[in-house]
Design a protein around this motif. Structure first.
Motif, short mmCIF file in Angstrom:
data_model
loop_
_atom_site.label_atom_id
_atom_site.label_comp_id
_atom_site.label_asym_id
_atom_site.label_seq_id
_atom_site.Cartn_x
_atom_site.Cartn_y
_atom_site.Cartn_z
N LYS A 1 0.85 -1.19 0.00
CA LYS A 1 0.00 0.00 0.00
C LYS A 1 0.89 1.24 0.00
O LYS A 1 1.88 1.29 0.72
CB LYS A 1 -0.91 0.01 1.22
CG LYS A 1 -1.97 1.09 1.19
CD LYS A 1 -2.96 0.89 2.29
CE LYS A 1 -4.15 0.20 1.65
NZ LYS A 1 -5.32 0.14 2.47
N VAL A 2 0.53 2.24 -0.79
CA VAL A 2 1.28 3.49 -0.87
C VAL A 2 0.94 4.33 0.36
O VAL A 2 -0.23 4.64 0.59
CB VAL A 2 0.96 4.26 -2.17
CG1 VAL A 2 1.71 5.57 -2.21
CG2 VAL A 2 1.27 3.41 -3.39
N HIS A 3 1.95 4.67 1.16
CA HIS A 3 1.74 5.47 2.36
C HIS A 3 2.22 6.90 2.22
O HIS A 3 1.85 7.75 3.02
CB HIS A 3 2.45 4.82 3.56
CG HIS A 3 1.89 3.49 3.92
ND1 HIS A 3 0.64 3.34 4.49
CD2 HIS A 3 2.38 2.25 3.76
CE1 HIS A 3 0.40 2.06 4.68
NE2 HIS A 3 1.43 1.37 4.24
N ASN A 4 3.03 7.17 1.21
CA ASN A 4 3.53 8.52 0.98
C ASN A 4 2.36 9.43 0.63
O ASN A 4 1.55 9.10 -0.23
CB ASN A 4 4.55 8.50 -0.16
CG ASN A 4 5.17 9.84 -0.43
OD1 ASN A 4 5.31 10.66 0.47
ND2 ASN A 4 5.54 10.06 -1.67
N ARG B 1 -0.29 6.35 -11.76
CA ARG B 1 -0.90 7.40 -10.93
C ARG B 1 -1.36 6.88 -9.58
O ARG B 1 -2.47 7.16 -9.13
CB ARG B 1 -2.05 8.08 -11.67
CG ARG B 1 -1.58 8.77 -12.91
CD ARG B 1 -2.69 9.51 -13.57
NE ARG B 1 -2.16 10.17 -14.74
CZ ARG B 1 -2.56 11.35 -15.16
NH1 ARG B 1 -3.51 11.97 -14.53
NH2 ARG B 1 -2.02 11.88 -16.23
N ALA B 2 -0.49 6.10 -8.95
CA ALA B 2 -0.81 5.54 -7.63
C ALA B 2 -0.80 6.65 -6.60
O ALA B 2 0.16 7.38 -6.46
CB ALA B 2 0.21 4.47 -7.27
N ARG B 3 -1.89 6.78 -5.89
CA ARG B 3 -2.04 7.81 -4.86
C ARG B 3 -1.91 7.17 -3.48
O ARG B 3 -1.93 5.95 -3.33
CB ARG B 3 -3.41 8.47 -4.99
CG ARG B 3 -3.64 9.08 -6.37
CD ARG B 3 -4.88 9.94 -6.37
NE ARG B 3 -5.39 10.32 -7.66
CZ ARG B 3 -4.75 11.05 -8.56
NH1 ARG B 3 -3.53 11.43 -8.35
NH2 ARG B 3 -5.32 11.37 -9.71
N LEU C 1 12.63 -6.04 -3.32
CA LEU C 1 11.56 -5.08 -3.60
C LEU C 1 10.62 -4.90 -2.41
O LEU C 1 10.15 -3.78 -2.16
CB LEU C 1 10.78 -5.52 -4.84
CG LEU C 1 11.55 -5.43 -6.16
CD1 LEU C 1 10.74 -6.04 -7.29
CD2 LEU C 1 11.93 -4.00 -6.47
N ALA C 2 10.35 -5.96 -1.67
CA ALA C 2 9.51 -5.84 -0.48
C ALA C 2 10.18 -4.97 0.57
O ALA C 2 9.53 -4.13 1.20
CB ALA C 2 9.19 -7.22 0.09
N GLY C 3 11.48 -5.13 0.74
CA GLY C 3 12.21 -4.29 1.69
C GLY C 3 12.19 -2.83 1.28
O GLY C 3 12.00 -1.94 2.11
N PHE C 4 12.35 -2.56 -0.01
CA PHE C 4 12.30 -1.19 -0.51
C PHE C 4 10.90 -0.60 -0.27
O PHE C 4 10.77 0.52 0.20
CB PHE C 4 12.64 -1.14 -1.99
CG PHE C 4 12.35 0.20 -2.60
CD1 PHE C 4 13.19 1.27 -2.37
CD2 PHE C 4 11.22 0.39 -3.38
CE1 PHE C 4 12.91 2.53 -2.90
CE2 PHE C 4 10.94 1.64 -3.92
CZ PHE C 4 11.79 2.70 -3.68
N ALA C 5 9.86 -1.36 -0.58
CA ALA C 5 8.49 -0.86 -0.44
C ALA C 5 8.18 -0.54 1.02
O ALA C 5 7.57 0.49 1.31
CB ALA C 5 7.50 -1.89 -0.98
N ARG C 6 8.62 -1.38 1.95
CA ARG C 6 8.38 -1.13 3.37
C ARG C 6 9.10 0.13 3.84
O ARG C 6 8.56 0.93 4.60
CB ARG C 6 8.86 -2.32 4.22
CG ARG C 6 7.89 -3.46 4.28
CD ARG C 6 8.31 -4.47 5.35
NE ARG C 6 9.66 -5.00 5.13
CZ ARG C 6 9.94 -6.07 4.40
NH1 ARG C 6 8.97 -6.73 3.81
NH2 ARG C 6 11.18 -6.48 4.25
#
Length: 85
Positions: free
Chosen positions: A7-10, A54-56, A77-82
C-alpha cells in the motif's frame, strides 16, 4: 512467478522521486517485473509505465516477478516498499 503487494503510504502518492527509486530497484532485478495499480499495468523497469499508474496515497500496488532470482528479487523489492513507499 512471485507477487508482492504493498500500500502506498507517501502522502504525495507514487510521485516522480519514488517512482524513479522503484524503477532503479526493478532494474536491479534479474527477471521481468510487471507493476499494477487498479486496472493499469506496466513494465516496472520503465519510469513512464510506473508514473502512468498514478498511484495515490492509500492505493494498493502489485509487483509481479517472473524469471531470474524471484525469491531474492521479491525480498529486495519488499524491503524497498516497506522502507520508502
Amino acid at each position: 512467478m512471485k507477487i508482492i503487494t504493498f500500500k502506498v503510504h507517501n502522502e504525495s502518492g507514487l510521485d516522480a522521486r519514488l517512482a524513479g527509486q522503484l524503477v532503479k530497484e526493478c532494474i536491479a532485478c534479474a527477471g521481468q517485473v510487471t507493476v499494477r495499480c487498479g486496472k493499469k499495468t506496466g513494465n516496472g523497469k520503465t519510469i513512464f509505465n510506473v508514473i502512468s499508474l498514478r498511484a495515490r496515497s492509500g492505493d494498493t500496488v502489485e509487483l509481479e516477478l517472473n524469471g531470474g532470482q524471484e525469491e531474492a528479487d521479491a525480498e529486495r523489492l519488499a524491503g524497498f516498499a516497506r522502507a520508502a513507499i
